[in-house]
Design a protein around this motif. Structure first.
Motif, PDB file in Angstrom:
ATOM      1  N   SER A 160     -15.555  24.704  14.267  1.00 34.20           N
ATOM      2  CA  SER A 160     -16.276  23.843  13.340  1.00 34.20           C
ATOM      3  C   SER A 160     -16.923  24.703  12.268  1.00 34.20           C
ATOM      4  N   TRP A 163     -24.948  23.745  10.827  1.00 37.64           N
ATOM      5  CA  TRP A 163     -25.542  23.584  12.160  1.00 37.64           C
ATOM      6  C   TRP A 163     -25.018  24.607  13.150  1.00 37.64           C
ATOM      7  N   ARG A 190     -26.558  27.917  18.570  1.00 36.53           N
ATOM      8  CA  ARG A 190     -25.517  27.929  19.598  1.00 36.53           C
ATOM      9  C   ARG A 190     -25.374  26.574  20.275  1.00 36.53           C
ATOM     10  N   GLY A 191     -26.498  25.892  20.450  1.00 43.30           N
ATOM     11  CA  GLY A 191     -26.450  24.595  21.113  1.00 43.30           C
ATOM     12  C   GLY A 191     -25.614  23.578  20.363  1.00 43.30           C
ATOM     13  N   ALA A 192     -25.588  23.684  19.037  1.00 45.23           N
ATOM     14  CA  ALA A 192     -24.791  22.755  18.237  1.00 45.23           C
ATOM     15  C   ALA A 192     -23.309  22.942  18.520  1.00 45.23           C
ATOM     16  N   ARG A 193     -22.889  24.203  18.703  1.00 43.55           N
ATOM     17  CA  ARG A 193     -21.482  24.460  19.012  1.00 43.55           C
ATOM     18  C   ARG A 193     -21.119  23.876  20.376  1.00 43.55           C
ATOM     19  N   ARG A 194     -22.011  24.029  21.340  1.00 41.85           N
ATOM     20  CA  ARG A 194     -21.744  23.470  22.669  1.00 41.85           C
ATOM     21  C   ARG A 194     -21.657  21.955  22.610  1.00 41.85           C
ATOM     22  N   ARG A 195     -22.561  21.334  21.862  1.00 38.78           N
ATOM     23  CA  ARG A 195     -22.557  19.873  21.774  1.00 38.78           C
ATOM     24  C   ARG A 195     -21.283  19.370  21.114  1.00 38.78           C
ATOM     25  N   ARG A 196     -20.778  20.119  20.168  1.00 40.75           N
ATOM     26  CA  ARG A 196     -19.547  19.689  19.499  1.00 40.75           C
ATOM     27  C   ARG A 196     -18.298  20.119  20.268  1.00 40.75           C
ATOM     28  N   ALA A 197     -18.512  20.851  21.360  1.00 44.25           N
ATOM     29  CA  ALA A 197     -17.418  21.241  22.262  1.00 44.25           C
ATOM     30  C   ALA A 197     -16.285  21.940  21.523  1.00 44.25           C
TER      31      ALA A 197
END
Length: 342
Positions: free
Chosen positions: A253, A257, A261-268
């Protein structure tokens, strides 16, 4: 007491003297539109005014509308009020709106970024007394790396995936981010395929801007054709049946955002590249200084924090206003495509 030149009401940002709205969120008689993302260019206005290059964009998205196109810095007068459009740098054909009456000048940024991305018309600071600004990334934590460095990372990621026999799937919004990615991908690595929403919007823009060749992913596109190549798709395609034909693939992505790092995890997604179409913290502050403004109104993003900083650290008359622009900037295209712009 003199009424403000622009006010915020239930329909949007309103210039009463000219009886004109800017980026209204409810249907109105006459509306100046800053850019093509759907939270700023909504359906239902009787008359639209926008930059000439934005005309085909909003016609593609909104259908048969009455719209007038203006050029950069072209002054048009409505009931004695002078208006002009100035490059916002956010996406292709995105504008700031300058409003002047009896020497008083207001500027509304819409969404904007200060880095010249080599595609969108480069941001132009505009002197004013009152500055209405977004602050999507209005925290010191947001500080963008130069675009060239980010694209070096993206192209290296693509080359590594190709060496491993994988398809690279890069998510970017169909209007703005997708075209910025296309403009700077290294086509010597391989072919670029696109989701239908990206392909359709890019084709609308090809008569105005230069892009590399792209191939639409169709029902007859095979895994073998895609292997090792790049696919640009809107985030809404992630997790859909459409993406299954990409196997084996890696996803990424491109978004501001991705700072977190959490944004990357949420967007999988497998990779995150920090690439935003909005100004970062320093870009916001530098722009406000460049305008020479005395008053600032923050409309969407980290509004309270940002306005407080402007008051306490810069001594400006700063406040916030609530709008119906998405805090991250909604970009809704077709019924099949619902996205959040960043």
């Amino acid at each position: 007491m003199t009424a403000p030149l622009l006010v915020f009401n239930a329909n949007g940002i309103y210039c009463q003297r000219a009886d004109v709205y800017i980026d209204a969120w409810r249907p109105v008689k006459k509306c100046i539109v800053t850019h093509g993302h759907a939270d700023h260019s909504r359906w239902g206005h009787q008359q639209y005014i926008t930059h000439a290059n934005n005309v085909p964009i909003i016609k593609h998205r909104l259908g048969a509308i009455s719209v007038t196109g203006k050029q950069w810095n072209e002054t048009f007068v409505i009931n004695g009020v002078k208006f002009s459009l100035h490059p916002a740098g956010h996406i292709v054909a995105s504008s700031q709106v300058r409003v002047e009456y009896k020497g008083e000048i207001w500027v509304f940024t819409g969404d904007f970024k200060t880095e010249d991305d080599g595609l969108a018309e480069a941001f132009e600071p505009v002197k004013c007394h009152t500055f209405i600004t977004e602050c999507t990334f209005g925290l010191p934590a947001f500080s963008w790396e130069p675009q060239a460095q980010v694209f070096d990372d993206i192209n290296s990621w693509w080359a590594e995936n190709k060496a491993e026999g994988k398809t690279s799937v890069l998510f970017g919004y169909s209007l703005g981010k997708a075209q910025r990615l296309l403009k700077h991908l290294d086509t010597s690595i391989g072919a670029i395929y696109t989701h239908g929403a990206v392909e359709n919007m890019t084709n609308v823009l090809r008569s105005l801007y230069t892009f590399p060749k792209t191939i639409k992913v169709g029902s007859d596109t095979t895994k073998e054709e895609l292997r090792g190549n790049m696919v640009i798709a809107p985030p809404s395609a992630h997790g859909s049946t459409w993406i299954r034909k990409m196997v084996p693939y890696e996803t990424a992505s491109a978004s501001g955002w991705m700072t977190f790092r959490g944004a990357r995890r949420r967007r999988a997604v497998d990779r995150g590249f920090v690439l935003s179409d909005h100004a970062d913290w320093e870009g916001l502050l530098e722009t406000i200084k460049a305008t020479g403004c005395e008053k600032v109104i923050a409309t969407h993003g980290y509004t309270d924090i940002f306005a407080r900083y402007l008051r306490e650290e810069m001594g400006l008359d700063a406040r916030t206003e609530k709008t119906q622009y998405e805090e991250e900037g909604a970009e809704v295209g077709t019924k099949q495509e619902t996205e959040v712009d960043s």
